[in-house]
Design a protein around this motif. Sequence first.
Motif, PDB file in Angstrom:
ATOM      1  N   GLU A  77       0.810  -1.218   0.000  1.00 14.67           N
ATOM      2  CA  GLU A  77       0.000   0.000   0.000  1.00 14.67           C
ATOM      3  C   GLU A  77       0.845   1.270   0.000  1.00 14.67           C
ATOM      4  O   GLU A  77       0.332   2.356  -0.237  1.00 14.67           O
ATOM      5  CB  GLU A  77      -0.911   0.015   1.236  1.00 14.67           C
ATOM      6  CG  GLU A  77      -1.931  -1.104   1.281  1.00 14.67           C
ATOM      7  CD  GLU A  77      -2.994  -0.940   0.206  1.00 14.67           C
ATOM      8  OE1 GLU A  77      -3.290   0.219  -0.159  1.00 14.67           O
ATOM      9  OE2 GLU A  77      -3.504  -1.963  -0.292  1.00 14.67           O
ATOM     10  N   LEU A  78       2.132   1.155   0.300  1.00 14.85           N
ATOM     11  CA  LEU A  78       2.992   2.331   0.381  1.00 14.85           C
ATOM     12  C   LEU A  78       3.511   2.729  -0.999  1.00 14.85           C
ATOM     13  O   LEU A  78       3.588   1.896  -1.919  1.00 14.85           O
ATOM     14  CB  LEU A  78       4.167   2.062   1.328  1.00 14.85           C
ATOM     15  CG  LEU A  78       3.789   1.765   2.784  1.00 14.85           C
ATOM     16  CD1 LEU A  78       5.034   1.405   3.591  1.00 14.85           C
ATOM     17  CD2 LEU A  78       3.085   2.957   3.413  1.00 14.85           C
ATOM     18  N   ASP A  79       3.871   3.993  -1.126  1.00 16.23           N
ATOM     19  CA  ASP A  79       4.402   4.511  -2.384  1.00 16.23           C
ATOM     20  C   ASP A  79       5.764   3.868  -2.668  1.00 16.23           C
ATOM     21  O   ASP A  79       6.630   3.828  -1.790  1.00 16.23           O
ATOM     22  CB  ASP A  79       4.555   6.036  -2.251  1.00 16.23           C
ATOM     23  CG  ASP A  79       4.951   6.675  -3.577  1.00 16.23           C
ATOM     24  OD1 ASP A  79       5.034   5.936  -4.586  1.00 16.23           O
ATOM     25  OD2 ASP A  79       5.181   7.897  -3.600  1.00 16.23           O
ATOM     26  N   THR A  82       8.681   5.949  -1.712  1.00 14.37           N
ATOM     27  CA  THR A  82       8.920   5.979  -0.267  1.00 14.37           C
ATOM     28  C   THR A  82       9.687   4.746   0.162  1.00 14.37           C
ATOM     29  O   THR A  82      10.609   4.817   0.991  1.00 14.37           O
ATOM     30  CB  THR A  82       7.576   6.049   0.481  1.00 14.37           C
ATOM     31  OG1 THR A  82       6.855   7.188   0.035  1.00 14.37           O
ATOM     32  CG2 THR A  82       7.795   6.134   1.980  1.00 14.37           C
ATOM     33  N   THR A 112       1.832  10.825   8.793  1.00  9.14           N
ATOM     34  CA  THR A 112       1.671  11.490   7.500  1.00  9.14           C
ATOM     35  C   THR A 112       0.378  11.000   6.839  1.00  9.14           C
ATOM     36  O   THR A 112      -0.183   9.958   7.232  1.00  9.14           O
ATOM     37  CB  THR A 112       2.866  11.165   6.604  1.00  9.14           C
ATOM     38  OG1 THR A 112       2.880   9.744   6.372  1.00  9.14           O
ATOM     39  CG2 THR A 112       4.176  11.590   7.256  1.00  9.14           C
ATOM     40  N   GLU A 114       0.043   9.540   4.052  1.00  6.77           N
ATOM     41  CA  GLU A 114       0.299   8.195   3.509  1.00  6.77           C
ATOM     42  C   GLU A 114       0.177   7.132   4.586  1.00  6.77           C
ATOM     43  O   GLU A 114      -0.379   6.051   4.360  1.00  6.77           O
ATOM     44  CB  GLU A 114       1.696   8.166   2.888  1.00  6.77           C
ATOM     45  CG  GLU A 114       2.005   6.848   2.197  1.00  6.77           C
ATOM     46  CD  GLU A 114       3.404   6.849   1.623  1.00  6.77           C
ATOM     47  OE1 GLU A 114       4.177   7.773   1.953  1.00  6.77           O
ATOM     48  OE2 GLU A 114       3.730   5.926   0.847  1.00  6.77           O
ATOM     49  N   ARG A 117      -3.543   6.567   5.326  1.00  6.24           N
ATOM     50  CA  ARG A 117      -4.198   5.723   4.313  1.00  6.24           C
ATOM     51  C   ARG A 117      -3.804   4.259   4.498  1.00  6.24           C
ATOM     52  O   ARG A 117      -4.645   3.355   4.411  1.00  6.24           O
ATOM     53  CB  ARG A 117      -3.796   6.194   2.906  1.00  6.24           C
ATOM     54  CG  ARG A 117      -4.453   7.496   2.460  1.00  6.24           C
ATOM     55  CD  ARG A 117      -4.315   7.674   0.948  1.00  6.24           C
ATOM     56  NE  ARG A 117      -2.917   7.643   0.524  1.00  6.24           N
ATOM     57  CZ  ARG A 117      -2.137   8.727   0.490  1.00  6.24           C
ATOM     58  NH1 ARG A 117      -2.623   9.913   0.849  1.00  6.24           N
ATOM     59  NH2 ARG A 117      -0.891   8.628   0.096  1.00  6.24           N
ATOM     60  N   ALA A 118      -2.535   4.055   4.770  1.00  6.63           N
ATOM     61  CA  ALA A 118      -2.076   2.664   4.974  1.00  6.63           C
ATOM     62  C   ALA A 118      -2.711   2.050   6.217  1.00  6.63           C
ATOM     63  O   ALA A 118      -3.035   0.856   6.244  1.00  6.63           O
ATOM     64  CB  ALA A 118      -0.554   2.643   5.084  1.00  6.63           C
TER      65      ALA A 118
END
Length: 461
Positions: A77-79, A82, A112, A114, A117-118
């Motif tokens: 799920e992480l960018d 990143t 953050t 992000e 969302r995760a």
Amino acid sequence: MSSYLLVALILILAVVGYSMGRSRAVATVGGEAQKLHSLPSYYGSYVALWCGVPALLLVAGWLLAKPMLAEWALRGELDPQTLQSLTSSELRLMVSNIVNLATGNIVSGEPTPEMLRAAEAYQGMEQISQIAMTVVGIALAILGLGFARTRITPTLRARNTVERFVSVIMMIASLIAILTTAGIVLSLLFESIRFFQKVPFSEFLFGLSWSPQTALRADQVGSSGAFGAVPIFLGTAVITVIAMCVAVPIGLFSAIYMSEYAGPKVRATAKPILEVLAGVPTVVYGFFAALTVAPFFRGMGEGIGLDVSSESALAAGVVMGIMIIPFVSSLSDDVMNAVPQSLRDGAYALGATQSETIKQVIVPAALPGIVGSVLLAVSRAIGETMIVVMAAGLAANLTVNPLEAVTTVTVQIVTLLTGDQEFDSAKTLAAFALGLVLFVVTLMLNIVALRVVRKYREKYD
């Protein structure tokens, strides 16, 4: 549904399966249970095992694998940018913060967008995983119940299956005990090897100075540390010897009295009172040693011109000996009572007195148990910490004078593992080296005790 509730539901289904299997077995022979291969209870256990064991194993495996699968899915799920910008330790910290955020725990730093969302995605995966585990677990339990119930016939060897299962469980339990022991030894060994890479083995075993304080920073002015463990082992030996000098004679004589001389009423009253000593918390013994026994010895010593320390090995050893009296007396009493009465009758028939019977028949016959009780008391004395901290102090003095302050191995292990010292420092790793030596000493005591028992044991069969 929570995991605890799911396990409870599976156990309830297993109980229902037991009842259904038992009833089904009796019904297949028209109520004449003697026509069955096994007792009806074995058929019930057979169905209960099929119902409960696969489902419980599935739940256990699911719970073990769930954190790893969730973390793996969480990284997805992480960018990707990143993920590439973080080191492995920073990524583990970020994943840990996201999990803490999703479970409502404290996170380090400001989350953050992000991470938020995760965390939401992680919560969704958790809910789906929990629902799937509940459905699959209950379905597997019901399928197992139905499958086992359909297999019940009068010729089914249910007892053999159940007994095989119990044998496997006992074998696994034994294996777990062995592997746990091996794991403890290996963990001690690996950390001790790291310690001996920093401190020479000979310095540790034969050094006469113990001062494990080391500088926390490179530019800090502090002690470089001295890791000679002889004062610690000597202090442990002094306190243990004093404790055994108190516990063994009193415990053994009280066991002989209660076993051979006391009447049933006296024994029924005295033995529980003596065993109460084993249930007193060690911190209470520590207070007793520090506030009563140590001042008493100091005052008595000053009365005859001796210099007695306020914290002495004598006070700690005497109170420790009082504490372990029940270990010697109760176990020795039990093994003496287990000596067959025919041996006593035979000795009396040959003209032996009661004391001669005790010395030449009862004690030799009970020697393995007596040695075992003394060994148990020695192990208890070596491992005691609280009384030593409160009555003998923390000073690692190289002395055999019982009137001076000393320290023991277990006290130093506790001292080394507390505080803000980094884990891979020589000070912290010294605790594992001390534990390894203590383990080896205890093992050697066991071996010596076994050889003594084999040499002096009387065989009457």
